[in-house]
Motif scaffolding. Structure first.
Motif, mmCIF file in Angstrom:
data_model
loop_
_atom_site.group_PDB
_atom_site.id
_atom_site.type_symbol
_atom_site.label_atom_id
_atom_site.label_comp_id
_atom_site.label_asym_id
_atom_site.label_seq_id
_atom_site.Cartn_x
_atom_site.Cartn_y
_atom_site.Cartn_z
ATOM 1 N N LEU A 269 29.104 7.273 80.477
ATOM 2 C CA LEU A 269 30.103 6.988 79.583
ATOM 3 C C LEU A 269 31.303 6.456 79.917
ATOM 4 O O LEU A 269 32.248 5.060 79.552
ATOM 5 C CB LEU A 269 29.878 7.305 77.913
ATOM 6 C CG LEU A 269 28.633 6.730 77.541
ATOM 7 C CD1 LEU A 269 29.028 7.838 75.697
ATOM 8 C CD2 LEU A 269 27.842 4.995 77.230
ATOM 9 N N GLY A 270 31.719 7.240 80.000
ATOM 10 C CA GLY A 270 33.255 7.034 81.198
ATOM 11 C C GLY A 270 33.403 6.358 82.462
ATOM 12 O O GLY A 270 34.059 5.699 82.386
ATOM 13 N N GLU A 271 32.717 6.217 83.007
ATOM 14 C CA GLU A 271 31.831 5.451 84.525
ATOM 15 C C GLU A 271 32.677 3.942 83.448
ATOM 16 O O GLU A 271 33.164 3.093 84.034
ATOM 17 C CB GLU A 271 31.130 5.973 84.894
ATOM 18 C CG GLU A 271 31.113 5.012 86.176
ATOM 19 C CD GLU A 271 30.081 5.242 87.232
ATOM 20 O OE1 GLU A 271 29.919 4.975 88.352
ATOM 21 O OE2 GLU A 271 29.541 6.809 86.686
ATOM 22 N N LEU A 272 31.631 3.713 82.663
ATOM 23 C CA LEU A 272 31.445 2.219 82.031
ATOM 24 C C LEU A 272 32.769 1.901 81.867
ATOM 25 O O LEU A 272 33.039 0.281 81.783
ATOM 26 C CB LEU A 272 29.978 2.484 80.837
ATOM 27 C CG LEU A 272 30.083 1.616 80.027
ATOM 28 C CD1 LEU A 272 29.479 0.445 81.106
ATOM 29 C CD2 LEU A 272 28.960 1.200 79.019
ATOM 30 N N GLN A 273 33.555 2.688 80.791
ATOM 31 C CA GLN A 273 34.985 2.343 80.593
ATOM 32 C C GLN A 273 35.112 1.848 81.720
ATOM 33 O O GLN A 273 36.940 1.488 80.907
ATOM 34 C CB GLN A 273 35.185 3.442 79.484
ATOM 35 C CG GLN A 273 34.818 3.362 78.424
ATOM 36 C CD GLN A 273 35.046 4.307 77.335
ATOM 37 O OE1 GLN A 273 35.130 5.585 77.778
ATOM 38 N NE2 GLN A 273 35.654 4.247 75.625
ATOM 39 N N ARG A 274 35.313 2.460 82.463
ATOM 40 C CA ARG A 274 36.412 2.296 83.520
ATOM 41 C C ARG A 274 35.694 0.838 84.344
ATOM 42 O O ARG A 274 37.192 0.685 84.853
ATOM 43 C CB ARG A 274 36.597 3.320 84.473
ATOM 44 C CG ARG A 274 37.764 4.518 83.864
ATOM 45 C CD ARG A 274 37.674 6.249 85.088
ATOM 46 N NE ARG A 274 36.290 6.396 85.415
ATOM 47 C CZ ARG A 274 35.580 7.351 84.657
ATOM 48 N NH1 ARG A 274 36.423 7.851 83.885
ATOM 49 N NH2 ARG A 274 34.682 7.881 85.025
#
Length: 937
Positions: free
Chosen positions: A33-38
């Motif tokens: 999810l962190g990768e998605l947000q970036r």
């Protein structure tokens, strides 16, 4: 992330994050999810999730993602998408806010506010939001939240609005201010029973006060200002509303400090705050600590805002000294957390009184400070059922330390001997005083004890009568006295060291007392600290006791003394050596150092595993050695050595060196131990200066060899010390340059693979080393083939926002340029200038561009004076070339923000260029850089 995931995949990951019991699955979901947000796909995914409104977790993730993308990655969107994003967010707010969780409301409000601030085409956002959401009661919580965060985000560092856009926004908000106030008044009337709305109204009003756009006259004459005071008057007000009302009043008081602009507001606030005295006492009676803290915050803010008025006209108008009575009532609260809120005001008041140096003002405020100190002595009392010595690690211990610091700062108004005498008389005249009261009084006496001598010259009677009685009372404390009383009494004896120095007849009894304390398991450390103070203050008299002190040092490991106290004691004993003849100093120093060196040698031979903080830890003995050598490097404690005379410490340093070398070799992989070892060697080298030349070759060889395997930055720092000491010695320069070459290879490789930001200590110490070369032997480094790579690394590191590392980089750059203009009468002046000229022809434009980029985009304002030093030296070196380089750098800066706002106008760029290039002082350059950087922040 190469492609946009489906919303189903995202929802599944969110469910895993919140509900899957497997920690490994949660961690993988969080990372994904962190990768998605970036990624750039987060915009569309978040928008879709908000539209679906599936559940609380999903909606919160979507709202939070949208807010962070707008705040940190707004540049990813083209300007053509801004309007559709605005409409989408408004629709989401319209559909979600009536039943949404407060956390989702906050995230959506922040997203809208940040969007409105960054999009230059969105005019008067406050007015538009009020028109869209202000007609429905259900939308009020969201509307008030947006109107609260909108002014708060104006000064957000992450948005980097720039001064021009910020000014536009503030003007627009000022135009909407009357409309906002009307809305808030309507909310206080129509939603009087809704505590959630009332709290939001007060927070919103406070936010607009903080921005400075509210007209004081308009608010002062409206009913809106009465509302938070009424909330604080009502004992039934719920805590959340009470705190919000407090915050609102504090914000209003902060702006009212500008009395010329807000005179009517200041008068209304003064009357309102004074009226809160009775509600405060009600909160005390009801034991409502939270409300008491709120009242104290308001009283303190009032005092802070009207401090200058109290100084100008004490007791008159807004300088009414009832303000101080309110504060002292809070200081008298049974909970010390309430009293602590007032501390900053007392610091400020004492500072103003000190600067004004007015006997009349001191006389007026003296009774208030007397009351303050008396109340603080009560707060310093421990619980009567406390057992053992005072705990130095808990919150109460931190509070007592802050009390001690405050009293030390303000006691000059009352007089140290007066405080000391009054505290003693309080104890003497009160029968059956409990131990906790005695201990607290002694603690406060310790705070002023070192200041007794300067203040007792005019009135020696109190000093000659009271201090001996106090000292004798402490020295004669019975063995069955509470251990905390004995502990603080021992502390007090140490603080009386200067008085004891003036009264040498008391020294022997004091030493006997402290020697007994050293052997007590609970009094050992405090006795050692007090003995350190006695050694430092009574150096000449303590010389005859040196052999006895040496016996104590030999027994340190068998005493219950912390290493910190042991290091301090060694410093005190070493100070005694500084008053001895050279032959006695050398003998005493050898004895002190040999004890520690023997312990290190035993550890090396025994080959035990290291346990930090125990006797198997070499840092204990390295710190002790360092503390001994460190005192002999300072001008006021170093022995006087004539030309040609052998330094009394030289032989000792040579004797200790093999042990330090072996320690460094054995523990070379342990950075903690190696750092302490380098620190000890540094002090040893500084101690004897150039007479440590015998260590230079083996030391440099060892440092270079270990550094090839373990890139500990402390070796670079130690190298800078060696260059500072020996860089001007012709015979040493080649070896020192070889050392630099050997360091540079592994260092550049480390920075290349690990990144500059991850190794600020290495950057700091590398450029300390390079700066020392420039200062001591500039031609050596200028002729070196490494200079170009070093300069390139410096330019890359100029954007590093680590304070120490960046300061070292700028110092190197400044000194490098300075070599081209310094000492123009020297034989090598023209050679130096030609070498710098050769560098600047190639690197000058790039250097200026790096400095401008660092100024505008990377460095905080407080670091810009270092950049100004470099810029000013470049101008002194070649003003004409610098003008061209600066013009080129300015043309490379972006003219507009992503949202379409102007960063800097052509006139602002031209004015800045002129201001910099015409500067005759570095302060002018620093001020210009600071002002210019605000255009992009």
């Amino acid at each position: 992330m190469d492609s946009a995931p489906s919303t189903e995949t995202v929802v599944q990951a969110i469910q895993t994050l919140y509900h899957n019991p497997d920690p490994a699955c949660k961690e993988r979901a969080s990372a994904w999810l962190g990768e998605l947000q970036r990624s750039v796909f987060a915009w569309e995914v978040a928008d879709q999730l908000l539209r679906n409104g599936q559940d609380l977790e999903t909606s919160y993730f979507a709202a939070q993602t949208m807010r962070t993308k707008i705040q940190y990655a707004f540049h990813e969107l083209p300007q053509s998408a801004h309007q559709s994003l605005k409409e989408s967010l408004l629709n989401h707010a319209q559909n979600l806010v009536s039943n949404a969780s407060p956390v989702i409301i906050t995230q959506l409000a922040l997203a809208l506010a940040d969007l409105a601030l960054q999009v230059a085409g969105w005019k008067c956002p406050a007015k538009e939001l009020i028109e869209k959401f202000g007609n429905t009661v259900g939308n009020l919580p969201f509307l008030l939240e947006v109107l609260t965060v909108l002014p708060e985000e104006v000064n957000s560092r992450s948005l980097r609005l720039g001064a021009n856009r910020r000014g536009e926004v503030i003007e627009e908000l000022a135009e909407s201010c009357d409309l906002v106030i009307q809305l808030l008044i309507a909310c206080t009337q129509s939603c009087a029973a809704d505590s959630r709305v009332q709290a939001k109204v007060y927070r919103c009003l406070g936010s607009w006060f903080n921005l400075g756009v509210i007209q004081g006259e308009a608010v002062a004459t409206s009913q809106l200002l009465n509302a938070p005071f009424q909330a604080m008057h009502n004992p039934e007000t719920v805590s959340s509303v009470h705190e919000a009302a407090c915050d609102c009043i504090c914000s209003a008081l902060y702006v009212a400090e500008d009395i010329t602009r807000y005179e009517s507001l200041a008068n209304c606030l003064f009357q309102g705050v004074i009226s809160l005295s009775e509600p405060y006492h009600v909160s005390v009676a009801q034991e409502d600590i939270d409300k008491s803290l709120n009242y104290c915050r308001v009283f303190t803010e009032l005092a802070e805002s009207f401090l200058e008025l109290m100084m100008a006209a004490p007791g008159q108008g807004l300088g009414d000294l009832r303000i101080l009575d309110l504060l002292l009532a809070c200081v008298g609260h049974c909970q010390y957390e309430v009293a602590e809120i007032t501390f900053n005001f007392w610091y400020r008041l004492s500072e103003v009184l000190y600067k004004r140096d007015s006997t009349n003002l001191n006389t007026i405020f003296k009774p208030y400070f007397q009351r303050l100190i008396n109340s603080l002595s009560v707060h310093c009392q421990m619980d009567e059922d406390h057992e053992g010595v005072p705990d130095e690690t808990d919150d109460f211990a931190d509070f007592r330390i802050r009390v001690s610091e405050l009293i030390k700062d303000v006691v000059f108004i009352v007089g140290s001997i007066n405080v000391f005498t009054q505290l003693f008389r309080n104890l003497a005249e009160t029968p059956n005083t409990t131990w906790d009261v005695t201990e607290a009084h002694m603690y406060v006496m310790s705070a002023v004890a070192k200041n007794l001598m300067p203040f007792c010259v005019p009135s020696p009677s109190d000093e000659s009568e009271v201090v001996p009685q106090v000292l004798q009372a402490v020295l004669n404390l019975p063995q069955d006295a509470h251990i905390a009383v004995r502990y603080t009494g021992t502390q007090l004896v140490g603080e009386l060291c200067e008085w004891i120095d003036r009264h040498p007849d008391t020294l022997d009894s004091v030493l006997n007392f402290l020697l007994a304390g050293l052997q007590h398991p609970k009094l050992g450390s405090v006795s050692a600290t007090s003995l350190q103070n006695i050694c430092a203050a009574c150096r000449e008299q303590m010389a005859r006791h040196f052999k006895g002190l040496l016996q104590i040092v030999e027994a340190l490991d068998n005493l219950h003394i912390s290493n910190e106290a042991a290091v301090g004691l060694l410093k005190g004993i070493s100070l005694i050596l500084t008053k001895m003849p050279h032959d006695q100093l050398a003998v005493g120093l050898r004895a002190l150092c040999q004890i520690q060196a023997d312990r290190l040698s035993q550890l090396i031979v025994q080959n035990e595993s290291v346990k930090e903080g125990t006797r198997t830890d070499p840092t204990i003995f390295l710190d002790r050695l360092a503390s001994i050598f460190s005192l002999f490097q300072y001008r006021h404690t170093a022995p006087e050595v004539q030309n040609g005379q052998i330094h009394p410490c030289q032989q000792v340093v040579q004797e200790v060196w093999p042990v330090l070398s072996d320690t460094c070799n054995k523990y070379q992989a342990d950075i903690r131990i190696v750092e302490r070892c380098c620190r000890c060697i540094r002090f040893a080298v500084r101690c004897v200066g150039k007479q440590s030349a015998g260590l230079l070759q083996p030391l440099v060889t060892q440092m270079v060899n270990v550094y090839q395997t373990h890139q500990h930055s402390c070796f670079l720092y130690l190298g800078s010390i060696l260059v500072d000491e020996y860089g001007m010695e012709e015979g040493c320069r080649t070896g020192l340059l070889d050392m630099l070459k050997a360091f540079c290879g592994p260092t550049f490789q480390l920075l290349k693979t690990g990144g500059l930001r991850n190794h600020p200590d290495t950057i700091d110490d590398l450029f300390r080393l390079c700066a020392r070369f420039v200062q001591r032997c500039p031609l050596v480094i200028l002729h070196s083939e490494m200079i170009d790579a070093i300069l390139e690394c410096a330019m890359a590191a100029s954007t590093l926002d680590h304070r120490d590392a960046n300061a070292s980089v700028m110092k190197f750059l400044r000194d490098l340029v300075h070599t081209a203009i310094a000492n123009d009468c020297d034989d090598d002046y023209q050679v130096r200038r030609d070498m710098v000229e050769k560098l600047m022809v190639v690197r000058g434009p790039q250097l200026v561009q790096s400095l401008m980029s660092a100024t505008v985009f990377y460095l905080p304002s407080y670091m810009l004076p270092d950049v100004a030093d470099v810029v000013f030296e470049l101008m002194r070196y070649n003003r004409a070339s610098f003008c061209v380089w600066l013009e080129h750098a300015l043309k490379g800066l972006p003219t507009e923000t992503t949202g379409g706002a102007i960063n800097a106008t052509h006139k602002q760029l031209t004015d800045f260029h002129k201001q910099i290039t015409s500067a005759e002082e570095v302060k002018t350059v620093s001020s210009a850089l600071r002002d210019f950087s605000r255009l992009y922040r």
